[in-house]
Design a protein around this motif. Structure first.
Motif, mmCIF file in Angstrom:
data_model
loop_
_atom_site.group_PDB
_atom_site.id
_atom_site.type_symbol
_atom_site.label_atom_id
_atom_site.label_comp_id
_atom_site.label_asym_id
_atom_site.label_seq_id
_atom_site.Cartn_x
_atom_site.Cartn_y
_atom_site.Cartn_z
ATOM 1 N N SER A 126 0.855 -1.183 0.000
ATOM 2 C CA SER A 126 0.000 0.000 0.000
ATOM 3 C C SER A 126 0.893 1.235 0.000
ATOM 4 N N ARG A 127 0.286 2.380 -0.239
ATOM 5 C CA ARG A 127 1.063 3.611 -0.289
ATOM 6 C C ARG A 127 0.254 4.768 0.253
ATOM 7 N N ASP A 128 0.986 5.742 0.779
ATOM 8 C CA ASP A 128 0.406 7.001 1.237
ATOM 9 C C ASP A 128 1.063 8.088 0.415
ATOM 10 N N ASN A 129 0.360 8.572 -0.580
ATOM 11 C CA ASN A 129 0.953 9.532 -1.502
ATOM 12 C C ASN A 129 1.299 10.863 -0.812
ATOM 13 N N ALA A 130 0.519 11.236 0.162
ATOM 14 C CA ALA A 130 0.780 12.486 0.866
ATOM 15 C C ALA A 130 2.105 12.430 1.629
ATOM 16 N N LYS A 131 2.469 11.224 2.033
ATOM 17 C CA LYS A 131 3.705 11.048 2.797
ATOM 18 C C LYS A 131 4.825 10.445 1.954
ATOM 19 N N ASN A 132 4.565 10.189 0.674
ATOM 20 C CA ASN A 132 5.555 9.530 -0.190
ATOM 21 C C ASN A 132 6.095 8.264 0.471
ATOM 22 N N THR A 133 5.184 7.493 1.006
ATOM 23 C CA THR A 133 5.565 6.298 1.759
ATOM 24 C C THR A 133 4.879 5.059 1.188
ATOM 25 N N VAL A 134 5.635 3.985 1.122
ATOM 26 C CA VAL A 134 5.092 2.704 0.689
ATOM 27 C C VAL A 134 5.242 1.713 1.826
ATOM 28 N N TYR A 135 4.255 0.854 1.961
ATOM 29 C CA TYR A 135 4.230 -0.126 3.042
ATOM 30 C C TYR A 135 4.154 -1.541 2.464
ATOM 31 N N LEU A 136 4.622 -2.483 3.245
ATOM 32 C CA LEU A 136 4.459 -3.891 2.891
ATOM 33 C C LEU A 136 4.011 -4.634 4.142
ATOM 34 N N GLN A 137 2.749 -5.010 4.156
ATOM 35 C CA GLN A 137 2.229 -5.808 5.245
ATOM 36 C C GLN A 137 2.483 -7.276 4.906
ATOM 37 N N MET A 138 3.245 -7.920 5.750
ATOM 38 C CA MET A 138 3.605 -9.314 5.514
ATOM 39 C C MET A 138 2.905 -10.184 6.547
ATOM 40 N N ASN A 139 2.145 -11.122 6.100
ATOM 41 C CA ASN A 139 1.432 -12.053 6.978
ATOM 42 C C ASN A 139 1.884 -13.481 6.706
ATOM 43 N N SER A 140 1.664 -14.328 7.681
ATOM 44 C CA SER A 140 1.976 -15.755 7.538
ATOM 45 C C SER A 140 3.389 -15.975 7.009
ATOM 46 N N LEU A 141 4.331 -15.309 7.640
ATOM 47 C CA LEU A 141 5.704 -15.401 7.168
ATOM 48 C C LEU A 141 6.235 -16.822 7.248
ATOM 49 N N LYS A 142 7.087 -17.133 6.279
ATOM 50 C CA LYS A 142 7.735 -18.434 6.201
ATOM 51 C C LYS A 142 9.248 -18.236 6.245
ATOM 52 N N PRO A 143 9.988 -19.259 6.658
ATOM 53 C CA PRO A 143 11.451 -19.122 6.674
ATOM 54 C C PRO A 143 12.013 -18.727 5.308
ATOM 55 N N GLU A 144 11.381 -19.161 4.238
ATOM 56 C CA GLU A 144 11.875 -18.813 2.901
ATOM 57 C C GLU A 144 11.630 -17.356 2.528
ATOM 58 N N ASP A 145 10.936 -16.624 3.365
ATOM 59 C CA ASP A 145 10.784 -15.183 3.157
ATOM 60 C C ASP A 145 11.982 -14.403 3.711
ATOM 61 N N THR A 146 12.879 -15.088 4.364
ATOM 62 C CA THR A 146 14.081 -14.438 4.883
ATOM 63 C C THR A 146 14.887 -13.834 3.747
ATOM 64 N N ALA A 147 15.164 -12.543 3.857
ATOM 65 C CA ALA A 147 15.868 -11.825 2.790
ATOM 66 C C ALA A 147 16.117 -10.393 3.230
ATOM 67 N N VAL A 148 16.911 -9.706 2.444
ATOM 68 C CA VAL A 148 17.008 -8.258 2.583
ATOM 69 C C VAL A 148 15.947 -7.662 1.665
ATOM 70 N N TYR A 149 15.119 -6.838 2.226
ATOM 71 C CA TYR A 149 14.029 -6.229 1.485
ATOM 72 C C TYR A 149 14.404 -4.799 1.122
ATOM 73 N N TYR A 150 14.235 -4.481 -0.154
ATOM 74 C CA TYR A 150 14.564 -3.153 -0.665
ATOM 75 C C TYR A 150 13.310 -2.480 -1.190
ATOM 76 N N CYS A 151 13.138 -1.224 -0.850
ATOM 77 C CA CYS A 151 12.056 -0.468 -1.458
ATOM 78 C C CYS A 151 12.589 0.254 -2.698
ATOM 79 N N ARG A 152 11.677 0.546 -3.568
ATOM 80 C CA ARG A 152 12.037 1.208 -4.825
ATOM 81 C C ARG A 152 10.950 2.191 -5.206
ATOM 82 N N VAL A 153 11.379 3.334 -5.714
ATOM 83 C CA VAL A 153 10.461 4.370 -6.151
ATOM 84 C C VAL A 153 10.829 4.745 -7.576
ATOM 85 N N VAL A 154 9.850 4.701 -8.456
ATOM 86 C CA VAL A 154 10.079 4.990 -9.875
ATOM 87 C C VAL A 154 9.080 6.049 -10.322
ATOM 88 N N GLY A 155 9.578 7.003 -11.082
ATOM 89 C CA GLY A 155 8.701 8.034 -11.609
ATOM 90 C C GLY A 155 9.314 8.709 -12.807
#
Length: 114
Positions: A69-98
């Motif tokens: 999800s995103r909040d355009n007023a705050k220029n912020t992006v979110y990632l709600q992660m549920n039911s995490l699994k061990p294979e979700d282990t990683a470095v997570y990077y955000c990216r903004v393109v325009g």
């Protein structure tokens, strides 16, 4: 322009953390905002992305478990992660393109313990 990500850390399998990434600086026009992840020895892969129209796109491995999800007023992006699994282990990077911009955040490590 700086992207500041937060929300990573050690999480138990089945947990539901939320990542946040706030963009600051001179940003004229943001189109897509999203999240990628990378594990050692593997290429960075798309996790989820949301366009300015609100259209969302997810990797098959996270569909039904993660929500971007995103909040355009705050220029912020979110990632709600549920039911995490061990294979979700990683470095997570955000990216903004325009218009004329393509920025990456510094990465936040998410470690899922079984």
């Amino acid at each position: 322009v700086q992207l500041q990500a937060s929300g990573g850390g050690l999480v138990q399998a089945g947990g539901s953390p939320r990542l946040s990434c706030a963009a600051s600086g001179s940003i004229s026009s943001i189109n897509a905002m999203g999240w990628f992840r990378q594990t050692p020895g593997k290429q960075r892969e798309l996790v989820a992305i949301i366009a300015s129209t609100g259209r969302e796109n997810y990797a098959d491995s996270v569909k039904g478990r993660f929500t971007v999800s995103r909040d355009n007023a705050k220029n912020t992006v979110y990632l709600q992660m549920n039911s995490l699994k061990p294979e979700d282990t990683a470095v997570y990077y955000c990216r903004v393109v325009g218009l004329g911009i393509d920025y990456w955040g510094q990465g936040t490590l998410v470690t899922v313990s079984s």
